[in-house]
Design a protein around this motif. Structure first.
Motif, PDB file in Angstrom:
ATOM      1  N   TRP A 144      72.071  72.203  66.848  1.00 22.77           N
ATOM      2  CA  TRP A 144      72.040  71.111  65.869  1.00 22.77           C
ATOM      3  C   TRP A 144      71.691  71.624  64.473  1.00 22.77           C
ATOM      4  O   TRP A 144      72.322  71.241  63.480  1.00 22.77           O
TER       5      TRP A 144
ATOM      6  N   LEU B 297      76.227  71.944  55.421  1.00 21.02           N
ATOM      7  CA  LEU B 297      75.645  71.952  54.074  1.00 21.02           C
ATOM      8  C   LEU B 297      76.180  73.126  53.252  1.00 21.02           C
ATOM      9  O   LEU B 297      76.463  72.974  52.053  1.00 21.02           O
TER      10      LEU B 297
ATOM     11  N   ILE C 246      66.398  73.100  56.935  1.00 21.51           N
ATOM     12  CA  ILE C 246      67.049  73.192  58.247  1.00 21.51           C
ATOM     13  C   ILE C 246      67.121  74.631  58.748  1.00 21.51           C
ATOM     14  O   ILE C 246      67.322  74.867  59.948  1.00 21.51           O
TER      15      ILE C 246
ATOM     16  N   GLY D   1      74.205  71.690  61.259  1.00 16.85           N
ATOM     17  CA  GLY D   1      73.807  71.034  60.012  1.00 16.85           C
ATOM     18  C   GLY D   1      73.827  71.984  58.832  1.00 16.85           C
ATOM     19  O   GLY D   1      74.310  71.636  57.748  1.00 16.85           O
TER      20      GLY D   1
END
Length: 215
Positions: free
Chosen positions: A10, A18, A56, A14
């Protein structure tokens, strides 16, 4: 290992999204021949992307650390520490830009504001940004590379991380000698395309790891 893999996948997905968004926005600016530092809405978009990207990376690096064999975790732990340091300074710069820098003109408080601009040189906050991506992120990549040593995919990950680390450090050295133009060349590769490629490879590596149903 199931939870570790899920978190890593995940976070990796992500971050890749980005990084690609960053490259798309940067490409739009170049095609339109827009000035840099960017104007709205590009300014806020870049701030949001950088905050989310820096944050992240922490769960992504944490998943890699936990998925790495114990005899290699000294490298991943050191690397994770530098990723956290990068997140702190990058988020500090972007948060100051979104709050103090943005609101100060409307409050009539602009004296010395140039020292806190997120872009442009000289600026204290811009120096923090390059400290994060140019030094801390560089060291994170360089220390993570030795954790991947097996033939095939792992060596590809290590090579990509090493290249990113060297390029990122080049950005920091460019600022050190006052060459901000060098940053414009390095940024898309060191902090956009390179990390996206490395993250995709790491996601494949996480998926290929044997899973322990108790983790």
């Amino acid at each position: 290992m199931r939870t570790t893999t899920s978190v890593g996948m995940w976070a990796g997905g992500g971050f890749t999204a980005l990084a690609l968004l960053y490259l798309v926005v940067l490409s739009v600016m170049m095609v339109r021949e827009l000035p840099f530092p960017p104007e709205e809405p590009f300014t806020t978009t870049f701030h949001a992307i950088m905050i989310l990207a820096a944050l992240i990376l922490v769960p992504l690096w944490s998943a890699v650390h936990l998925a790495t064999p114990a005899d290699r975790q000294v490298f991943t732990l050191i690397s994770l520490a530098f990723v956290v340091m990068n997140a702190v300074v990058v988020c500090a710069n972007r948060f100051v830009a979104l709050t103090m820098v943005r609101q100060s003109p409307g409050l009539g408080r602009t004296a010395g504001l140039e020292w806190f601009q997120p872009y442009g040189w000289p600026s204290v906050m811009y120096a923090f940004e390059i400290l994060g991506w140019g030094v801390f992120f560089s060291l994170a990549c360089l220390f993570l590379a030795p954790a991947f040593h097996a033939p095939g995919l792992e060596r590809g990950i290590a090579a990509t991380l090493a290249a990113m680390g060297i390029l990122s450090l080049g950005g920091a050295l460019g600022l050190f000698v006052g060459s901000t133009a060098l940053l414009g060349v390095i940024a898309p590769l060191a902090w956009g395309l390179g990390p996206a490629a490395a993250t995709v490879l790491i996601m494949f590596w996480l998926r290929a790891r044997p899973r322990d149903p108790l983790r």
